[in-house]
Design an enzyme around this catalytic site. Structure first.
Site, short mmCIF file in Angstrom:
data_model
loop_
_atom_site.label_atom_id
_atom_site.label_comp_id
_atom_site.label_asym_id
_atom_site.label_seq_id
_atom_site.Cartn_x
_atom_site.Cartn_y
_atom_site.Cartn_z
N ARG A 157 -20.62 -13.85 50.41
CA ARG A 157 -19.99 -12.95 51.38
C ARG A 157 -19.26 -13.76 52.46
NH1 ARG A 157 -22.47 -10.91 55.64
NH2 ARG A 157 -24.53 -10.75 54.69
N TYR B 147 2.84 2.35 54.59
CA TYR B 147 1.93 2.64 53.47
C TYR B 147 0.90 3.66 53.96
CZ TYR B 147 -1.60 1.93 49.89
OH TYR B 147 -2.51 2.13 48.89
N ASP C 200 3.20 -6.71 56.95
CA ASP C 200 2.75 -6.37 55.60
C ASP C 200 3.88 -6.79 54.66
OD1 ASP C 200 2.18 -5.14 53.17
OD2 ASP C 200 1.27 -3.37 54.09
N LYS D 251 -0.78 -5.97 44.03
CA LYS D 251 0.58 -5.69 43.58
C LYS D 251 1.23 -6.93 42.95
CE LYS D 251 -0.71 -1.90 45.57
NZ LYS D 251 -0.44 -1.54 46.95
C1 LIG Z 1 -1.21 -1.08 48.10
C2 LIG Z 1 -0.78 -1.36 49.47
C3 LIG Z 1 -1.71 -1.52 50.51
C4 LIG Z 1 -3.20 -1.32 50.34
O1 LIG Z 1 -3.75 -2.24 49.44
P1 LIG Z 1 -5.00 -1.96 48.47
O2 LIG Z 1 -5.07 -3.21 47.67
O3 LIG Z 1 -4.69 -0.74 47.66
O4 LIG Z 1 -6.18 -1.74 49.34
C5 LIG Z 1 -1.22 -1.81 51.78
N1 LIG Z 1 0.09 -1.95 52.01
C6 LIG Z 1 1.01 -1.80 51.03
C7 LIG Z 1 2.46 -1.95 51.35
C8 LIG Z 1 0.61 -1.50 49.74
O5 LIG Z 1 1.54 -1.33 48.78
#
Ligand SMILES: *Cc1c(COP(=O)(O)O)cnc(C)c1O
Length: 406
Positions: free
Chosen positions: A58, A122, A196, A221
């Site tokens: 952890r 998001y 982000d 992603k």
């Molecule tokens: C998918 C996504 C998230 C969240 O991520 P998870 O891996 O689903 O928790 C945050 N910001 C963007 C732009 C995303 O595409």
């Protein structure tokens, strides 16, 4: 190394690797909850060190560390500090993007502070702010940050703004915000900036170039690239903060990932440049095809001069990327038929996998956003989002063509 690595793929393949004591070529999956101490002295040393390595999963794990070092190296690639030395970054790998975002927000904000962000975020980010942060006394300020003329007055009106959180490009209309300009103003008012960078990846955009403090990714992603695992990463340039405060929240909120998912991410990362090149080439071709199709009403793609952020994207991104959305002339009904008729492309939410993903934001990712709100941001009922994959372009276009024309 005598020669510094000069290319993205070399960095993605070679940086961050840890020599396994048993000489395994690839970093093994360190599936273990705890780590052995040779003696009490060694245990005390590990607990006492800032890095907190090889203690308890952890708190960190070698399978995580490889990914953290690789992604930090990619985000810092080619960037220098003001004094000319190479930029160093520290990353923490989490169980999901949402877990990494929780560490980002909670390690920087306390009750009474404000976070400034913008429209068309998001969904999970927007909800984390409005449903969780707001509930513990953190003020949420959402403004149209594509309008730079309002920035100074927003900061003057809210001297408690501690963190500015940007998402660019953003879902699903692919709107962008000006990282350089907003960061300059935020710094003048003493605020931190996080970006982000999920849609762009470090290959297409490096926010640290503009002096931001944190970069965030959902590694689920493009970084993983194959849709095999959920994950998130927080990268910071204040190494001490990352190793102390951010790490504390990471370890105490329990946001760590697991060694198997980290292994999958590590494999995916190595082909980031190759995949992105193909994703981008295909994305541009699909956008061009749709844009000239008689049955298409409009296309949102930052590589098209008609997109409001065409020039901004050109300034801060290497390439407009593989994400786009469009609406057919028949609106919602035509859009549903199109999605149903696809034969090769995949009907699914998420993005950044090797296959082309097609989704319907109004009924799927943005179903929680009130209709009047989403219409304001251009998320119309018939809008279709595509994350263009790495298939051969002729097959993607053939599938789109038969689904539109059928
Ligand atoms: C998918 C996504 C998230 C969240 O991520 P998870 O891996 O689903 O928790 C945050 N910001 C963007 C732009 C995303 O595409």
């Amino acid at each position: 190394m005598k020669n510094e690595l000069t290319g993205w793929s070399s960095v993605a393949v070679h940086s961050g690797n840890i020599q396994d004591p048993n000489y395994a070529h690839l970093t093994p999956i360190y599936a273990t909850s705890t780590f052995v101490f040779d003696n009490a002295e060694q245990g005390m040393e590990r607990f006492g060190s800032l890095d907190k390595e090889n203690i308890y999963t952890r708190w960190g794990n070698p399978s995580f560390k490889v990914c953290e070092q690789k992604i930090a190296a990619l985000e810092a690639f080619g960037l220098k500090n003001e004094d000319g030395t190479a930029l160093e970054l520290k990353a923490l790998l989490h169980a999901s993007g949402q877990a990494a975002m929780s560490t980002l927000f909670f390690s920087n904000l306390v009750s009474g502070d404000a976070i400034l962000s913008h429209q068309s975020l998001y969904g999970g980010s927007y909800e984390l702010m409005t449903k969780i942060l707001a509930g513990v006394g953190i003020e949420i300020i959402i403004e149209d940050l594509s309008d730079l003329s309002i920035l100074e007055s927003v900061f003057r009106k809210h001297p408690n703004i501690k963190l500015v959180h940007l998402e660019t490009p953003a879902n699903p209309t692919i709107r962008c915000v000006d990282i350089e300009h907003i960061t300059r103003v935020a710094k003048a008012y003493g605020a931190l900036v996080s970006v982000d960078n999920t849609f762009a990846t470090p290959y297409l955009q490096q926010p640290f170039k503009y002096g931001v403090d944190f970069v965030f990714h959902s590694t689920t992603k493009f970084l993983n690239g194959h849709g095999t695992a959920i994950g998130g990463i927080l990268i910071g340039k204040n190494i001490h903060f990352m190793k102390t405060k951010a790490w504390k929240w990471y370890a105490l909120l329990g946001g760590n990932g697991n060694p198997f998912d980290a292994y999958l991410l590590n494999q995916g990362l190595k082909t980031l440049e190759l995949r992105m090149e193909k994703h981008c080439e295909n994305g541009a071709a699909v956008a061009e095809y749709l844009n000239s199709h008689i049955k298409v009403d409009h296309v949102n793609y930052i590589g098209l001069p008609s997109h409001p952020d065409f020039l901004l994207a050109k300034k801060q991104m290497r390439h407009p990327g593989p994400m786009l959305s469009f609406e057919l002339k028949g609106g919602l009904e035509a859009g549903k038929k199109f999605i149903d008729r696809l034969e090769m492309c995949t009907r699914a939410v998420s993005l950044g996998t090797v296959d082309t993903l097609v989704s319907h934001p109004a009924s799927m990712t943005h179903v929680g956003v009130p209709k009047e709100e989403r219409l304001k941001y251009g998320i119309t009922d018939g809008l279709i989002r595509m994350s263009v994959g790495i298939e051969n372009i002729k097959d993607i276009l053939n599938d789109i063509e038969q689904a539109i024309d059928a």
